[in-house]
Write a protein that holds these residues in place. Structure first.
Motif, PDB file in Angstrom:
ATOM      1  N   VAL A 211     -10.947   6.482   4.779  1.00 52.51           N
ATOM      2  CA  VAL A 211      -9.777   6.057   4.025  1.00 52.51           C
ATOM      3  C   VAL A 211      -8.581   6.881   4.392  1.00 52.51           C
ATOM      4  N   ALA A 212      -8.729   8.308   4.511  1.00 49.87           N
ATOM      5  CA  ALA A 212      -7.626   9.352   4.758  1.00 49.87           C
ATOM      6  C   ALA A 212      -7.027   8.842   6.172  1.00 49.87           C
ATOM      7  N   VAL A 213      -7.847   8.337   7.528  1.00 47.21           N
ATOM      8  CA  VAL A 213      -7.391   7.796   8.526  1.00 47.21           C
ATOM      9  C   VAL A 213      -6.512   6.480   8.357  1.00 47.21           C
ATOM     10  N   LEU A 214      -7.325   5.626   7.446  1.00 45.15           N
ATOM     11  CA  LEU A 214      -6.685   4.532   7.176  1.00 45.15           C
ATOM     12  C   LEU A 214      -5.010   4.699   6.357  1.00 45.15           C
ATOM     13  N   VAL A 215      -5.150   5.651   5.646  1.00 42.17           N
ATOM     14  CA  VAL A 215      -3.873   5.731   4.846  1.00 42.17           C
ATOM     15  C   VAL A 215      -2.662   6.321   5.941  1.00 42.17           C
ATOM     16  N   HIS A 216      -3.543   7.308   6.954  1.00 41.72           N
ATOM     17  CA  HIS A 216      -2.410   7.880   7.767  1.00 41.72           C
ATOM     18  C   HIS A 216      -1.926   6.668   9.054  1.00 41.72           C
ATOM     19  N   ASN A 217      -2.575   5.878   9.105  1.00 41.31           N
ATOM     20  CA  ASN A 217      -2.166   4.643  10.296  1.00 41.31           C
ATOM     21  C   ASN A 217      -1.317   3.944   9.311  1.00 41.31           C
ATOM     22  N   LEU A 218      -1.318   3.755   8.104  1.00 39.55           N
ATOM     23  CA  LEU A 218      -0.513   2.923   7.293  1.00 39.55           C
ATOM     24  C   LEU A 218       0.792   3.667   7.292  1.00 39.55           C
ATOM     25  N   ASN A 219       0.744   4.764   7.092  1.00 37.87           N
ATOM     26  CA  ASN A 219       2.011   5.691   7.012  1.00 37.87           C
ATOM     27  C   ASN A 219       2.749   5.654   8.144  1.00 37.87           C
ATOM     28  N   THR A 220       2.021   5.760   9.305  1.00 33.84           N
ATOM     29  CA  THR A 220       2.641   5.856  10.553  1.00 33.84           C
ATOM     30  C   THR A 220       3.393   4.396  10.933  1.00 33.84           C
TER      31      THR A 220
ATOM     32  N   GLN B  60      -7.585  15.517   3.258  1.00 35.58           N
ATOM     33  CA  GLN B  60      -7.951  15.024   4.496  1.00 35.58           C
ATOM     34  C   GLN B  60      -6.514  14.449   5.245  1.00 35.58           C
ATOM     35  N   PHE B  61      -5.901  13.735   4.251  1.00 33.44           N
ATOM     36  CA  PHE B  61      -4.531  13.039   4.843  1.00 33.44           C
ATOM     37  C   PHE B  61      -3.528  14.083   5.448  1.00 33.44           C
ATOM     38  N   SER B  62      -3.449  15.092   4.632  1.00 38.05           N
ATOM     39  CA  SER B  62      -2.568  16.044   5.089  1.00 38.05           C
ATOM     40  C   SER B  62      -2.700  16.905   6.499  1.00 38.05           C
ATOM     41  N   GLN B  63      -3.973  16.762   6.842  1.00 38.36           N
ATOM     42  CA  GLN B  63      -4.247  17.386   8.039  1.00 38.36           C
ATOM     43  C   GLN B  63      -4.014  16.328   9.379  1.00 38.36           C
ATOM     44  N   TYR B  64      -3.597  15.167   9.162  1.00 42.24           N
ATOM     45  CA  TYR B  64      -3.136  14.296  10.013  1.00 42.24           C
ATOM     46  C   TYR B  64      -1.724  14.008  10.271  1.00 42.24           C
ATOM     47  N   SER B  65      -0.804  14.176   8.889  1.00 48.00           N
ATOM     48  CA  SER B  65       0.293  13.900   9.006  1.00 48.00           C
ATOM     49  C   SER B  65       1.235  15.034   8.280  1.00 48.00           C
ATOM     50  N   ARG B  66       2.586  15.136   8.684  1.00 47.61           N
ATOM     51  CA  ARG B  66       3.462  15.918   8.145  1.00 47.61           C
ATOM     52  C   ARG B  66       4.455  15.223   7.065  1.00 47.61           C
ATOM     53  N   ASN B  67       4.342  13.897   7.121  1.00 43.76           N
ATOM     54  CA  ASN B  67       5.052  13.520   6.127  1.00 43.76           C
ATOM     55  C   ASN B  67       4.656  13.639   4.543  1.00 43.76           C
ATOM     56  N   ALA B  68       5.324  13.725   3.910  1.00 42.32           N
ATOM     57  CA  ALA B  68       5.112  13.981   2.350  1.00 42.32           C
ATOM     58  C   ALA B  68       5.352  12.700   1.560  1.00 42.32           C
ATOM     59  N   ILE B  69       4.279  11.772   1.479  1.00 46.90           N
ATOM     60  CA  ILE B  69       4.469  10.735   0.781  1.00 46.90           C
ATOM     61  C   ILE B  69       3.471  10.460  -0.453  1.00 46.90           C
ATOM     62  N   SER B  70       4.083   9.567  -1.541  1.00 47.09           N
ATOM     63  CA  SER B  70       3.219   9.876  -2.761  1.00 47.09           C
ATOM     64  C   SER B  70       2.002   8.771  -2.560  1.00 47.09           C
ATOM     65  N   ILE B  71       0.795   9.537  -2.679  1.00 51.09           N
ATOM     66  CA  ILE B  71      -0.607   8.742  -2.615  1.00 51.09           C
ATOM     67  C   ILE B  71      -1.317   8.714  -4.065  1.00 51.09           C
ATOM     68  N   GLU B  72      -1.286   7.652  -4.739  1.00 55.22           N
ATOM     69  CA  GLU B  72      -1.814   7.757  -5.857  1.00 55.22           C
ATOM     70  C   GLU B  72      -2.827   6.577  -6.280  1.00 55.22           C
ATOM     71  N   LEU B  73      -3.582   6.556  -7.470  1.00 56.73           N
ATOM     72  CA  LEU B  73      -4.154   5.591  -7.960  1.00 56.73           C
ATOM     73  C   LEU B  73      -3.276   4.143  -8.558  1.00 56.73           C
ATOM     74  N   THR B  74      -3.880   3.099  -8.332  1.00 55.60           N
ATOM     75  CA  THR B  74      -2.811   2.235  -8.991  1.00 55.60           C
ATOM     76  C   THR B  74      -3.113   2.595 -10.572  1.00 55.60           C
ATOM     77  N   SER B  75      -1.814   2.283 -11.326  1.00 59.27           N
ATOM     78  CA  SER B  75      -1.585   2.551 -12.545  1.00 59.27           C
ATOM     79  C   SER B  75      -2.605   1.607 -13.575  1.00 59.27           C
ATOM     80  N   ASN B  76      -3.102   0.712 -12.937  1.00 54.61           N
ATOM     81  CA  ASN B  76      -3.802  -0.255 -13.772  1.00 54.61           C
ATOM     82  C   ASN B  76      -4.976  -0.780 -12.980  1.00 54.61           C
ATOM     83  N   VAL B  77      -6.056  -0.084 -12.588  1.00 50.39           N
ATOM     84  CA  VAL B  77      -7.057  -0.536 -11.766  1.00 50.39           C
ATOM     85  C   VAL B  77      -7.660  -1.988 -12.219  1.00 50.39           C
ATOM     86  N   ASN B  78      -7.875  -2.164 -13.274  1.00 55.12           N
ATOM     87  CA  ASN B  78      -8.255  -3.344 -14.162  1.00 55.12           C
ATOM     88  C   ASN B  78      -7.417  -4.503 -14.099  1.00 55.12           C
ATOM     89  N   TYR B  79      -6.239  -4.387 -14.340  1.00 58.23           N
ATOM     90  CA  TYR B  79      -5.280  -5.686 -14.493  1.00 58.23           C
ATOM     91  C   TYR B  79      -4.135  -5.558 -13.455  1.00 58.23           C
TER      92      TYR B  79
END
Length: 382
Positions: free
Chosen positions: A303-312, A339-358
């Motif tokens: 998932v960390a690699v996937l997030v890195h690729n999306l960020n790129t 894990q993501f911080s090891q792949y990318s120097r860009n500081a982006i916000s990575i958070e859980l959705t604010s309402n996983v159920n709805y």
């Protein structure tokens, strides 16, 4: 009112109504300032909106420091009507009822007995009473449908991977049943709409809602607009191919077959030689079962690699992850960030959705509301 049509309101009425949607309990003076329209014109527009029962006066606000009359505050009339949002998941139909202003009325979940679309429609016809006005003026105004598949710009389903499409046109079938407008959209796109238009995120220009369930999808907000691609397939990142070397040459796999939540459960079912549910996985992880810990660590890396690729690829300001497993075990998110911080120097916000159920259902509420009032960029204060 003819429920088959959007509301009959003028362009200036739409501008004022958007302000009231986006700023709950706002004064006409503030609306005048925000829109740079004189107070007399605003008063005339508000009188029209109140006559149509779209807007209510809700009391007085605080007077200014210099004194004077207290301003009259306005809000959207929640009792104007209601919406139904549907989420066609792999094994259930989720039904959410919301008032016109986005306030939740009720939520119901109905398990599927099979994967046929005709069976889903049968459940809806049995469970939804379209004559029930839910104590509102005009009753049901519209329906949104979330699918875990591909939808084109005209709300036609292009691909529905988890259900048998034995009904040619879901949109038409629902319109004939309910006699209201119907909007069909991909579930990750609806999650992205929800994240962008709630919780103060309207100022974020670029945002991704990453959905990790049975498959993997991404809803893309680019320059404050939902990006769908040429035929609705933008964000289908789970279908991206990766190769694995073998003795006879490379073998190609879809990413979602390797690092989706379903892939993790399937891997552990095979390794432990017994059927594993999501709740079993969570329990075994908390018990520190070695094979489960190892599999989850591998999931984190993927998932960390996937997030890195999306960020790129998209360079978003924020990525919101909608995954029941990560929501139940939030320490996993911190491991993904590390894990993501090891792949990318860009500081982006990575958070859980604010309402996983709805998130998906409320994104559907937002989509059908924007369709009915014919106003883009609404913000619903859930």
């Amino acid at each position: 009112m003819d429920n088959n049509l959007t509301l009959n309101i003028t362009m200036n009425e739409k501008r004022v109504l958007r302000e009231i949607f986006n700023h709950n309990n706002i004064s006409r003076t503030q609306i005048s300032k925000n829109l740079e329209i004189n107070k007399a014109t605003i008063s005339s527009i508000l009188n029209s909106l109140k006559a149509k029962s779209l807007v209510l006066e809700v009391g007085e606000g605080d007077s200014t420091k210099s004194g004077g009359r207290k301003p009259i505050l306005l809000k959207v009339n929640d009792q104007y009507g209601y919406f139904i949002s549907l989420d066609l998941t792999y094994n259930s139909v989720e039904i959410l009822y919301t008032y016109f202003d986005g306030t939740i009325i009720t939520h119901n979940s109905h398990p599927l007995t099979d994967k046929k679309v005709s069976s889903i429609l049968h459940i809806l016809q049995q469970k939804i009473n379209i004559t029930d006005k839910q104590s509102t003026l005009y009753g049901l105004l519209g329906i949104s449908v979330s699918i875990h598949g591909i939808v084109d710009d005209h709300h036609n389903i292009i691909h529905l991977p988890f259900h048998e499409t034995d009904v040619s046109d879901i949109t038409t079938a629902l319109q004939q049943f309910a006699a209201v407008p119907v909007v069909i959209e991909n579930e990750a796109n609806l999650s992205a709409l929800y994240e962008h238009n709630t919780n103060g995120n309207r100022d974020i220009n670029n945002l991704i809602a990453l959905s990790i369930h049975k498959g993997i999808g991404a809803g893309l907000i680019i320059n404050q607009q939902l990006y769908r691609g040429a035929n609705g397939e933008a964000g289908e990142i789970g279908k991206t191919l990766v190769s694995k070397p073998t003795e006879v040459g490379p073998t190609f796999y879809k990413i979602e077959d390797i690092c989706s939540q379903e892939a993790l459960i399937h891997l552990l079912t095979t390794k432990l030689n017994k059927n594993i549910t999501l709740q079993d996985l969570i329990h075994l992880y908390n018990e520190q079962q070695p094979e489960v810990i190892a599999a989850v660590n591998q999931f984190i890396q993927h998932v960390a690699v996937l997030v890195h690729n999306l960020n790129t690829q998209f360079n978003p300001n924020a990525i919101y992850i909608n995954c029941p497993l990560i929501n139940a075990l939030p320490t996993i998110l911190e491991d993904i960030k590390q894990q993501f911080s090891q792949y990318s120097r860009n500081a982006i916000s990575i958070e859980l959705t604010s309402n996983v159920n709805y998130a998906t259902l409320l994104g559907g509420t937002l989509a059908i509301t924007q369709t009915i009032v014919d106003i883009d960029n609404l913000q619903i204060n859930i």
